[in-house]
Design an enzyme around this catalytic site. Sequence first.
Site, PDB file in Angstrom:
ATOM      1  N   SER A  49      -8.868  31.849 -51.132  1.00  0.00           N
ATOM      2  CA  SER A  49      -7.683  32.314 -50.410  1.00  0.00           C
ATOM      3  C   SER A  49      -7.055  33.493 -51.140  1.00  0.00           C
ATOM      4  O   SER A  49      -7.148  33.596 -52.377  1.00  0.00           O
ATOM      5  CB  SER A  49      -6.686  31.154 -50.341  1.00  0.00           C
ATOM      6  OG  SER A  49      -5.411  31.631 -50.019  1.00  0.00           O
ATOM      7  N   TYR A  75      -1.466  23.954 -54.054  1.00  0.00           N
ATOM      8  CA  TYR A  75      -2.614  24.316 -53.202  1.00  0.00           C
ATOM      9  C   TYR A  75      -3.283  25.578 -53.735  1.00  0.00           C
ATOM     10  O   TYR A  75      -4.500  25.613 -53.958  1.00  0.00           O
ATOM     11  CB  TYR A  75      -2.153  24.533 -51.751  1.00  0.00           C
ATOM     12  CG  TYR A  75      -3.183  25.261 -50.921  1.00  0.00           C
ATOM     13  CD1 TYR A  75      -4.341  24.610 -50.486  1.00  0.00           C
ATOM     14  CD2 TYR A  75      -3.033  26.615 -50.602  1.00  0.00           C
ATOM     15  CE1 TYR A  75      -5.314  25.277 -49.754  1.00  0.00           C
ATOM     16  CE2 TYR A  75      -3.995  27.294 -49.875  1.00  0.00           C
ATOM     17  CZ  TYR A  75      -5.133  26.622 -49.451  1.00  0.00           C
ATOM     18  OH  TYR A  75      -6.099  27.293 -48.733  1.00  0.00           O
ATOM     19  N   LYS A  97      -7.106  26.320 -55.549  1.00  0.00           N
ATOM     20  CA  LYS A  97      -8.125  27.318 -55.157  1.00  0.00           C
ATOM     21  C   LYS A  97      -8.531  28.160 -56.366  1.00  0.00           C
ATOM     22  O   LYS A  97      -9.711  28.454 -56.565  1.00  0.00           O
ATOM     23  CB  LYS A  97      -7.578  28.223 -54.041  1.00  0.00           C
ATOM     24  CG  LYS A  97      -7.387  27.515 -52.719  1.00  0.00           C
ATOM     25  CD  LYS A  97      -8.715  27.276 -52.025  1.00  0.00           C
ATOM     26  CE  LYS A  97      -8.648  26.197 -50.972  1.00  0.00           C
ATOM     27  NZ  LYS A  97      -9.908  25.849 -50.363  1.00  0.00           N
TER      28      LYS A  97
HETATM   29  N1  LIG Z   1      -6.431  28.197 -42.384  1.00  0.00           N
HETATM   30  C1  LIG Z   1      -6.015  29.066 -43.292  1.00  0.00           C
HETATM   31  O1  LIG Z   1      -5.037  29.786 -43.085  1.00  0.00           O
HETATM   32  C2  LIG Z   1      -6.755  29.220 -44.614  1.00  0.00           C
HETATM   33  C3  LIG Z   1      -6.497  30.326 -45.439  1.00  0.00           C
HETATM   34  C4  LIG Z   1      -7.182  30.446 -46.645  1.00  0.00           C
HETATM   35  C5  LIG Z   1      -8.102  29.473 -47.018  1.00  0.00           C
HETATM   36  N2  LIG Z   1      -8.319  28.405 -46.219  1.00  0.00           N
HETATM   37  C6  LIG Z   1      -9.298  27.393 -46.642  1.00  0.00           C
HETATM   38  O2  LIG Z   1     -10.307  27.289 -45.671  1.00  0.00           O
HETATM   39  C7  LIG Z   1     -10.815  25.955 -45.623  1.00  0.00           C
HETATM   40  C8  LIG Z   1     -10.787  25.453 -44.196  1.00  0.00           C
HETATM   41  O3  LIG Z   1      -9.446  25.524 -43.724  1.00  0.00           O
HETATM   42  P1  LIG Z   1      -9.058  25.070 -42.257  1.00  0.00           P
HETATM   43  O4  LIG Z   1      -7.912  25.902 -41.828  1.00  0.00           O
HETATM   44  O5  LIG Z   1     -10.267  25.003 -41.397  1.00  0.00           O
HETATM   45  O6  LIG Z   1      -8.519  23.605 -42.559  1.00  0.00           O
HETATM   46  P2  LIG Z   1      -8.788  22.226 -41.796  1.00  0.00           P
HETATM   47  O7  LIG Z   1      -7.857  21.238 -42.358  1.00  0.00           O
HETATM   48  O8  LIG Z   1      -8.800  22.439 -40.332  1.00  0.00           O
HETATM   49  O9  LIG Z   1     -10.286  21.897 -42.258  1.00  0.00           O
HETATM   50  C9  LIG Z   1     -10.574  21.268 -43.499  1.00  0.00           C
HETATM   51  C10 LIG Z   1     -11.533  20.128 -43.201  1.00  0.00           C
HETATM   52  O10 LIG Z   1     -11.858  19.496 -44.432  1.00  0.00           O
HETATM   53  C11 LIG Z   1     -11.815  18.087 -44.237  1.00  0.00           C
HETATM   54  N3  LIG Z   1     -11.527  17.498 -45.548  1.00  0.00           N
HETATM   55  C12 LIG Z   1     -10.421  17.612 -46.304  1.00  0.00           C
HETATM   56  N4  LIG Z   1     -10.555  16.921 -47.450  1.00  0.00           N
HETATM   57  C13 LIG Z   1     -11.790  16.351 -47.415  1.00  0.00           C
HETATM   58  C14 LIG Z   1     -12.518  15.495 -48.295  1.00  0.00           C
HETATM   59  N5  LIG Z   1     -11.982  15.060 -49.431  1.00  0.00           N
HETATM   60  N6  LIG Z   1     -13.767  15.134 -47.954  1.00  0.00           N
HETATM   61  C15 LIG Z   1     -14.317  15.550 -46.791  1.00  0.00           C
HETATM   62  N7  LIG Z   1     -13.664  16.322 -45.901  1.00  0.00           N
HETATM   63  C16 LIG Z   1     -12.422  16.729 -46.216  1.00  0.00           C
HETATM   64  C17 LIG Z   1     -10.715  17.856 -43.200  1.00  0.00           C
HETATM   65  O11 LIG Z   1     -10.853  16.648 -42.505  1.00  0.00           O
HETATM   66  C18 LIG Z   1     -10.926  19.073 -42.291  1.00  0.00           C
HETATM   67  O12 LIG Z   1     -11.854  18.770 -41.258  1.00  0.00           O
HETATM   68  C19 LIG Z   1      -9.950  25.150 -46.593  1.00  0.00           C
HETATM   69  O13 LIG Z   1     -10.630  25.067 -47.828  1.00  0.00           O
HETATM   70  C20 LIG Z   1      -8.700  25.994 -46.728  1.00  0.00           C
HETATM   71  O14 LIG Z   1      -8.068  25.797 -47.971  1.00  0.00           O
HETATM   72  C21 LIG Z   1      -7.686  28.256 -45.019  1.00  0.00           C
END
Ligand SMILES: NC(=O)c1ccc[n+]([C@@H]2O[C@H](COP(=O)([O-])OP(=O)(O)OC[C@H]3O[C@@H](n4cnc5c(N)ncnc54)[C@H](O)[C@@H]3O)[C@@H](O)[C@H]2O)c1
Length: 343
Positions: A125, A150, A154
């Site tokens: 991120s 958070y 990362k």
């Molecule tokens: N959405 C954003 O704005 C954003 C920005 C920067 C980085 N990210 C990163 O991108 C990735 C995906 O984000 P997203 O927006 O799709 O989030 P999301 O919550 O929709 O998807 C994350 C998925 O991981 C699963 N998960 C969480 N912990 C788990 C565990 N211990 N074991 C197995 N599954 C697990 C959840 O059930 C979910 O399906 C994450 O790592 C997030 O930190 C997201």
Amino acid sequence: MKVLVTGGAGYIGSHAVLELLNIGHDVVVIDNLCNSSLESLKRVELLAKKTIAFYQVDICDGDKISDVLAKHPDISATMHFAALKAVGESTQIPLKYYQNNVHGTVTLLEALQKAKIANFVFSSSATVYGEDAPAPYIETLKTGVPSSAYGKSKLMIEQVLSDLVKSDSSFKVVCLRYFNPIGAHESGRIGEDPNGIPNNLMPFVAQVAVGKRDKLFIFGNDYPTNDGTCERDYLHVVDLAHGHVKALEWLDKQSGGICEAFNLGTGNPLSVLEMVNKFSQVTGVNIPYEYAPKREGDLAAFWANADKAKIELNWTANKSLEDMMRDTWYWQLNNPDGYTNKK
Ligand SMILES: NC(=O)c1ccc[n+]([C@@H]2O[C@H](COP(=O)([O-])OP(=O)(O)OC[C@H]3O[C@@H](n4cnc5c(N)ncnc54)[C@H](O)[C@@H]3O)[C@@H](O)[C@H]2O)c1
């Protein structure tokens, strides 16, 4: 190629799974469904007309991950999306975030190392640049100190990955530093389905537009930006998913022992007011809003320098702001209650 996708049922992961299937890769998903529903993957299967091997497994459970890897000895790469991601919540329950995100990733990496699956794409991120970095953020900047647990999780994972490749030169790692992903697949079948009150701007705007919420709260209007509201670099989730595929292709051409970070963004900062006005212009729906006090930790403005991804990965964000607005709206309109309303 067969790709292990952790967190593949989530918002970004489900779009990446679809992208992988569409270009002919096989996908194995592990997700504990703590923030998602299997419905997303059922819809991905329908869109791609292909099946996904799904396992409800927690990334903190190394034995179960190893069982999955043993069933699929032909997996050759991992896309690691699984994480908890609510910035505010992470300051209230930091240990849960370090446990899930950092410990979970270390456990996953141990299982991958045993199974000799070396290519790894990590969902990082822009928050790893910290609070004091000058925008636009560029990969040559030193990482900073993220304000939330958070963000720190990362950064810690990036450091874990960097140490890992130094000690095991078979590993090849890309850390993709996302800016602000929004939008949904153009079919309106998969999209972002936040639990409770959305933390992010566009899901909130979309819920106001569909009548689930009365008005939007804009946090702060005296930031040192053109119109006083915060500026961010928004990119379409399908472009982001495409960036992951480009990263996998790039990794395939590298020799081992590398850990490389890439920004994925458009390079264009847009303010909250600009986003709200654009949404109304594209959808024809007015968004009532009210100013609210600033949120702690919100930075005035940051955006990406995405040249490195363009030059090395041959990736740029192609979708327009109109696409982002139209697809956000189409998803919300067709799924007013997210995946629970299975139309
Ligand atoms: N959405 C954003 O704005 C954003 C920005 C920067 C980085 N990210 C990163 O991108 C990735 C995906 O984000 P997203 O927006 O799709 O989030 P999301 O919550 O929709 O998807 C994350 C998925 O991981 C699963 N998960 C969480 N912990 C788990 C565990 N211990 N074991 C197995 N599954 C697990 C959840 O059930 C979910 O399906 C994450 O790592 C997030 O930190 C997201």
